[in-house]
Design a protein around this motif. Structure first.
Motif, PDB file in Angstrom:
ATOM      1  N   ASN A 165      -3.091   2.528  -4.523  1.00 59.58           N
ATOM      2  CA  ASN A 165      -3.839   2.412  -4.097  1.00 59.58           C
ATOM      3  C   ASN A 165      -5.487   3.128  -4.692  1.00 59.58           C
ATOM      4  O   ASN A 165      -6.698   3.596  -4.323  1.00 59.58           O
ATOM      5  N   PRO A 202       0.863  11.173   0.987  1.00 62.21           N
ATOM      6  CA  PRO A 202       2.130  11.221  -0.201  1.00 62.21           C
ATOM      7  C   PRO A 202       3.058  12.289   0.480  1.00 62.21           C
ATOM      8  O   PRO A 202       2.547  12.928   0.599  1.00 62.21           O
ATOM      9  N   LEU A 243       1.833   6.464  -3.588  1.00 65.46           N
ATOM     10  CA  LEU A 243       0.707   5.918  -3.080  1.00 65.46           C
ATOM     11  C   LEU A 243      -0.485   5.603  -3.823  1.00 65.46           C
ATOM     12  O   LEU A 243      -0.890   5.019  -4.057  1.00 65.46           O
ATOM     13  N   LYS A 265       1.278  -1.270  -0.422  1.00 63.70           N
ATOM     14  CA  LYS A 265      -0.369  -0.295  -0.228  1.00 63.70           C
ATOM     15  C   LYS A 265       0.881   1.300   0.021  1.00 63.70           C
ATOM     16  O   LYS A 265       0.343   2.291  -0.841  1.00 63.70           O
ATOM     17  N   VAL A 266       1.805   1.016   0.633  1.00 64.46           N
ATOM     18  CA  VAL A 266       2.924   2.133   0.556  1.00 64.46           C
ATOM     19  C   VAL A 266       4.669   2.051   0.909  1.00 64.46           C
ATOM     20  O   VAL A 266       4.260   1.194   1.362  1.00 64.46           O
ATOM     21  N   ASP A 309       7.301   8.381   0.348  1.00 69.35           N
ATOM     22  CA  ASP A 309       5.512   8.543   0.533  1.00 69.35           C
ATOM     23  C   ASP A 309       5.666   7.579   2.162  1.00 69.35           C
ATOM     24  O   ASP A 309       6.019   7.103   2.738  1.00 69.35           O
ATOM     25  N   VAL A 358       3.959   6.997   5.884  1.00 73.60           N
ATOM     26  CA  VAL A 358       2.739   5.734   6.874  1.00 73.60           C
ATOM     27  C   VAL A 358       2.983   6.939   8.273  1.00 73.60           C
ATOM     28  O   VAL A 358       4.228   6.894   8.771  1.00 73.60           O
ATOM     29  N   GLY A 370      -2.000   7.332   5.599  1.00 77.66           N
ATOM     30  CA  GLY A 370      -0.865   7.331   4.440  1.00 77.66           C
ATOM     31  C   GLY A 370      -1.235   8.746   3.637  1.00 77.66           C
ATOM     32  O   GLY A 370      -2.137   8.568   3.401  1.00 77.66           O
TER      33      GLY A 370
END
Length: 375
Positions: free
Chosen positions: A373, A336, A369, A302-303, A307, A309, A334
């Motif tokens: 997603n 960007p 990201l 996902k990341v 980017d 988290v 999350g």
């Protein structure tokens, strides 16, 4: 904004915001808070200036503290600040750079936004009479010196003076690759009393304006104010942060496993979480190298660094990676990274400097990201 002087009432919201944006690293914000409050109580002045208000021909450098948390926390705050007033490693490195260029540095820009590493730059500036740039090299924290917006925008990491706790100073004048200066810094700290400081990325004001991640100090303050206000009003601080940042709430869950993993020559922390509430039935895995590097949810990537988290407690406090323990409840949000940092990460030199191989995953290739997603 031309020049702004940090006030005592700015400290707490700034620390809240820095801890969130730090993505698990950047140093203990309680130390950062104590440094700032003691300096301000002693009459020291912390000044920030926006990048666009800096003269094009100004000499600017980035910099930071190096060393182990264990060494730092073995000292009292009074001992640390007294030592800095007498011989501050980053100031020694700064003086060395000024001798190299035969001119004074007018501004210093933080390497990263972090609960300790940003206040340290204020401490340097207050002791040298210079100004801190309202911005930094990342808009988050990162584990290695070459992982910056600057490096992909044509600004050289070297010359990089380093000074250690024992009184040694060296200069990395050139390097054949982007990784070498960071390796030298880690060797020096290990052999120099466990603590030190460096300055790097010397640049002009014109270069700063096209490469810096701008206004991150005031952004951290704004985030802190939003989170504190929500907390005081009995509202959800995590929701308030997500709405402000337009972030993705990937998971709220309990840590079920924290393990160390030696992967690709790097020691990584792997955190596994089990979803709660709206996220019940979902699982997440975080890979951390001081800061969050990668996130999988239900086995899907996902990341990816750079980017972000951000890890938050239920009351919206930013979580340091060293705090994570089994049973802790965490929110994973999350976002960007800044476009300038992303452009650096995808540049020719950035693909080496930011490579997932630097945190043990050479098989991965950075994807934004937003692409990961789309669903």
């Amino acid at each position: 904004m031309a020049e702004y002087i940090i006030k005592m009432e700015d400290v707490d919201p700034l620390m809240e915001g820095l801890a969130i944006l730090g993505t698990g690293g950047g140093g203990n914000p309680e130390w950062g808070r104590a440094i700032m409050k003691k300096d301000l109580e002693a009459g020291k002045e912390y000044k920030i200036v926006d990048p666009e208000d800096v003269a094009d021909d100004a000499l600017i450098t980035s910099g930071g503290i190096m060393g182990s948390v264990k060494t730092l926390e073995s000292m009292s705050m009074e001992e640390l600040l007294k030592g800095w007033d007498e011989r501050f490693e980053i100031v020694e490195a700064l003086k060395c750079l000024e001798r190299l260029y035969n001119r004074k540095v007018s501004h210093i820009v933080p390497f990263e936004v972090g609960g300790l590493n940003t206040p340290v730059m204020f401490a340097v500036a207050a002791r040298t009479g210079i100004t801190v740039i309202n911005g930094d090299a990342l808009g988050r924290c990162a584990p290695e010196t070459q992982m910056t917006s600057f490096i992909g925008h044509g600004i050289s990491l070297t010359p990089m003076p380093l000074a250690d706790h024992k009184g040694n100073t060296i200069i990395v004048t050139e390097s054949a690759n982007s990784i070498f200066p960071d390796q030298i810094g880690r060797w020096m700290v290990t052999n120099g009393g466990g603590l030190g400081g460096n300055v790097h990325y010397p640049m002009s004001g014109a270069e700063l304006k096209r490469a810096v991640v701008p206004k991150t100090i005031t952004k951290a303050m704004e985030i802190g104010k939003i989170v504190i206000k929500a907390r005081e009003k009995g509202q959800d601080p995590v929701k308030a942060f997500i709405e402000y940042s337009n972030g993705i709430h990937f998971l709220k869950g309990q840590v079920v496993k924290v393990s160390g993993e030696d992967r690709g020559g790097f020691y990584l922390t792997v955190v596994e979480l089990q979803g709660q509430g709206l996220f019940e039935g979902h699982q997440a895995k975080l890979v951390i190298k001081n800061e969050t590097m990668a996130l999988w949810v239900d086995g899907e990537l996902k990341v990816l660094f750079p980017d972000m988290v951000c890890m938050l407690t239920e009351d919206g406090r930013g979580i340091m990676s060293v705090e994570i323990k089994e049973g802790m409840v965490m929110n994973l949000v999350g976002m960007p990274c800044h476009p300038r940092l992303r452009a650096s990460a995808t540049s020719d030199i950035g693909q080496e400097a930011f490579s997932p191989a630097r945190y043990g995953f050479p098989e991965l290739v950075y994807q934004p990201l937003e692409e990961l997603n789309k669903k």
